[in-house]
Design a protein around this motif. Sequence first.
Motif, PDB file in Angstrom:
ATOM      1  N   ALA A 158       0.846  -1.196  -0.014  1.00  0.00           N
ATOM      2  CA  ALA A 158      -0.123  -0.267  -0.059  1.00  0.00           C
ATOM      3  C   ALA A 158       1.029   1.285   0.040  1.00  0.00           C
ATOM      4  O   ALA A 158       1.834   1.380   0.802  1.00  0.00           O
ATOM      5  CB  ALA A 158      -0.821  -0.127   1.302  1.00  0.00           C
ATOM      6  N   TYR A 159       0.564   2.180  -1.085  1.00  0.00           N
ATOM      7  CA  TYR A 159       1.370   3.607  -0.841  1.00  0.00           C
ATOM      8  C   TYR A 159       0.341   4.409   0.143  1.00  0.00           C
ATOM      9  O   TYR A 159      -0.758   4.604   0.278  1.00  0.00           O
ATOM     10  CB  TYR A 159       1.286   4.079  -1.987  1.00  0.00           C
ATOM     11  N   ILE A 160       1.153   5.052   1.106  1.00  0.00           N
ATOM     12  CA  ILE A 160       0.454   5.704   2.012  1.00  0.00           C
ATOM     13  C   ILE A 160       1.136   7.224   2.113  1.00  0.00           C
ATOM     14  O   ILE A 160       2.236   7.614   2.171  1.00  0.00           O
ATOM     15  CB  ILE A 160       0.945   5.410   3.673  1.00  0.00           C
ATOM     16  N   LYS A 161       0.131   7.988   1.722  1.00  0.00           N
ATOM     17  CA  LYS A 161       0.483   9.334   1.523  1.00  0.00           C
ATOM     18  C   LYS A 161       0.907  10.231   3.039  1.00  0.00           C
ATOM     19  O   LYS A 161      -0.130  10.120   3.704  1.00  0.00           O
ATOM     20  CB  LYS A 161      -0.579  10.286   0.896  1.00  0.00           C
ATOM     21  N   ILE A 162       1.852  10.745   3.124  1.00  0.00           N
ATOM     22  CA  ILE A 162       2.476  11.138   4.402  1.00  0.00           C
ATOM     23  C   ILE A 162       2.493  12.806   4.478  1.00  0.00           C
ATOM     24  O   ILE A 162       2.606  13.487   5.577  1.00  0.00           O
ATOM     25  CB  ILE A 162       3.674  10.539   4.989  1.00  0.00           C
ATOM     26  N   GLN A 163       2.538  13.398   3.205  1.00  0.00           N
ATOM     27  CA  GLN A 163       2.558  14.696   3.330  1.00  0.00           C
ATOM     28  C   GLN A 163       2.191  15.338   1.890  1.00  0.00           C
ATOM     29  O   GLN A 163       2.080  14.441   1.098  1.00  0.00           O
ATOM     30  CB  GLN A 163       4.093  15.348   3.740  1.00  0.00           C
ATOM     31  N   ASP A 164       1.970  16.567   1.912  1.00  0.00           N
ATOM     32  CA  ASP A 164       1.859  17.228   0.447  1.00  0.00           C
ATOM     33  C   ASP A 164       2.448  18.706   0.259  1.00  0.00           C
ATOM     34  O   ASP A 164       3.003  19.025   1.482  1.00  0.00           O
ATOM     35  CB  ASP A 164       0.259  17.724   0.402  1.00  0.00           C
ATOM     36  N   GLY A 165       2.613  19.010  -0.922  1.00  0.00           N
ATOM     37  CA  GLY A 165       3.221  20.199  -1.316  1.00  0.00           C
ATOM     38  C   GLY A 165       4.618  20.429  -0.927  1.00  0.00           C
ATOM     39  O   GLY A 165       5.505  19.346  -0.798  1.00  0.00           O
ATOM     40  N   CYS A 166       5.312  21.225  -1.438  1.00  0.00           N
ATOM     41  CA  CYS A 166       6.822  21.448  -1.787  1.00  0.00           C
ATOM     42  C   CYS A 166       7.332  22.922  -1.617  1.00  0.00           C
ATOM     43  O   CYS A 166       6.499  23.949  -2.108  1.00  0.00           O
ATOM     44  CB  CYS A 166       7.305  20.808  -3.252  1.00  0.00           C
ATOM     45  N   ASN A 167       8.350  23.032  -0.986  1.00  0.00           N
ATOM     46  CA  ASN A 167       8.892  24.496  -0.665  1.00  0.00           C
ATOM     47  C   ASN A 167      10.264  24.637  -1.719  1.00  0.00           C
ATOM     48  O   ASN A 167      10.915  25.531  -1.333  1.00  0.00           O
ATOM     49  CB  ASN A 167       9.330  24.710   0.720  1.00  0.00           C
ATOM     50  N   GLN A 168      10.651  23.511  -2.344  1.00  0.00           N
ATOM     51  CA  GLN A 168      12.031  23.584  -3.029  1.00  0.00           C
ATOM     52  C   GLN A 168      11.998  24.795  -4.394  1.00  0.00           C
ATOM     53  O   GLN A 168      12.955  25.316  -4.575  1.00  0.00           O
ATOM     54  CB  GLN A 168      12.374  22.504  -3.675  1.00  0.00           C
ATOM     55  N   PHE A 169      10.955  24.761  -5.113  1.00  0.00           N
ATOM     56  CA  PHE A 169      10.866  25.756  -6.294  1.00  0.00           C
ATOM     57  C   PHE A 169      12.142  25.454  -7.306  1.00  0.00           C
ATOM     58  O   PHE A 169      12.753  26.479  -7.548  1.00  0.00           O
ATOM     59  CB  PHE A 169      10.791  27.204  -5.858  1.00  0.00           C
ATOM     60  N   CYS A 170      12.311  24.409  -7.689  1.00  0.00           N
ATOM     61  CA  CYS A 170      13.208  24.009  -8.647  1.00  0.00           C
ATOM     62  C   CYS A 170      12.976  24.793 -10.064  1.00  0.00           C
ATOM     63  O   CYS A 170      11.825  24.957 -10.342  1.00  0.00           O
ATOM     64  CB  CYS A 170      13.428  22.396  -8.955  1.00  0.00           C
ATOM     65  N   SER A 171      13.869  25.152 -10.611  1.00  0.00           N
ATOM     66  CA  SER A 171      13.580  26.171 -11.904  1.00  0.00           C
ATOM     67  C   SER A 171      12.744  25.392 -13.066  1.00  0.00           C
ATOM     68  O   SER A 171      12.082  26.280 -13.948  1.00  0.00           O
ATOM     69  CB  SER A 171      14.718  26.785 -12.510  1.00  0.00           C
ATOM     70  N   TYR A 172      12.593  24.320 -13.014  1.00  0.00           N
ATOM     71  CA  TYR A 172      12.025  23.660 -14.352  1.00  0.00           C
ATOM     72  C   TYR A 172      10.656  22.845 -13.786  1.00  0.00           C
ATOM     73  O   TYR A 172       9.952  22.304 -14.411  1.00  0.00           O
ATOM     74  CB  TYR A 172      12.939  22.233 -14.512  1.00  0.00           C
ATOM     75  N   CYS A 173      10.269  23.275 -12.388  1.00  0.00           N
ATOM     76  CA  CYS A 173       9.041  22.559 -11.783  1.00  0.00           C
ATOM     77  C   CYS A 173       7.904  23.686 -11.619  1.00  0.00           C
ATOM     78  O   CYS A 173       8.059  24.476 -10.781  1.00  0.00           O
ATOM     79  CB  CYS A 173       9.548  21.558 -10.529  1.00  0.00           C
TER      80      CYS A 173
END
Length: 450
Positions: A158-173
């Motif tokens: 089973a895939y278990i989602k533990i968090q959402d979102g990202c603070n990294q802001f890679c230039s391509y993403c």
Amino acid sequence: MQNNVNGLRIALHNLGCKVNSYEMDVMSQKLRENGAEIVPFDEKAEVYIINTCTVTNIADRKSRQMLHRAKKENPDAIVVAVGCYVETGIDGVNKDECIDLAVGNNKKSEIVDILNEFLEARNDTYDKTLNGHSIIDINNTHEYENMTLTQMPEHTRAYIKIQDGCNQFCSYCVIPYARGRVRSREMKDILAEIKGLVVSGCKEVVLTGIHTSSYGVDFGKPQLIELVEQIADIAGIERIRLSSLEPRIITEENAKRLAAVSKLCPHFHLSLQSGCDSVLKRMNRHYTAADFKESVKILRQVFDRPAITTDVIVGFPGETEEEFEECRKFVTDIDFYEMHVFKYSPRKGTVAAGMKEQLTDKEKTARSEILLHLTRKQAECYRNIFIGEKLSVLWEDEEEIKGRRYMIGHTDRYVRVAVPENEIEKYGAHSGEITTVSPSAFINADTLLI
């Protein structure tokens, strides 16, 4: 059409990452619990729900194609666009006549209520977001959307989602704009979900998120290692896997703590993207090639022959022949188990899309082929190590290979193993069971044979 989901034929289709898959499983579960009949996507349905992806322009196009395919399948059906494409392309969604209803991220858990509201208000002056009820400002929320699986979506893991979102802001993403800032799930909720899935026969969990390494940072400190230790105490769970990690999380202290968890699979996907520092800097990645190499060194010191996999982007804007060669030498030296090689694809709305010196598809394809050839050789050499050894295999499903039926499973290092159909009983290779076997050869390029 009736004014609630009870009895409706609903087809769902998922695009994108494992987080999307988890969320689609929860949506499907909620719809079933409320009386909907879930049917295959290629069958005629009254409602089509497409869980979209927007990670590249190609992903956007695939999302649109599936939405249009649904409307073509049944012009009278309600077509629902859900997720990341809605977040980053709401103007296009509003103009697309094939889309009847749009649901943003952090609203997927409300899919039943949103559909019921839409069905009841179809003749009123509501827009595709129910006048804003089905979407929020994802970039200004700190609330984690609670979702819980109560049934196993697969036979074995089973895939278990533990968090959402990202603070990294890679230039391509573009994902930080589609998913918002880091929001972590309460540990007690994760543990409760896993305990419930154990009752359904779950033996292996894969912890996943948009930026898994950031789990807990919004609580005041990273808590991923502690979470792994807590899950290991759950009776019935025999394997724990981690999805993609940032190399900076692999310190000597963290690696030793992870190595002390016997249930943790020695399989680490460390996100690289490039082995060249100047390219990493343009990508706005927050580490150097030397940092990455040190993380790999630490893992190999504390784990026995860990499977280390990665992602590499070739043809990033401005990537010179010399920079690509530096990357090629780096990944050759690291000697990964497997590399997922991607040709850079400009994503509208990102810094990289506006960079000068965009490479041609021909250049990107040539570089991709070089790394794909390399990873095939490295992967075969890694799998060869385990021929003749006693390996613990979690058996999953039957599959046909070269005209014969085999039961397929994976070792803790995620090496594929096959046992012939006529020897399943001999080795106890039943779906969901873990047994010990000794592979003797390759059946094909990516599978060891018992």
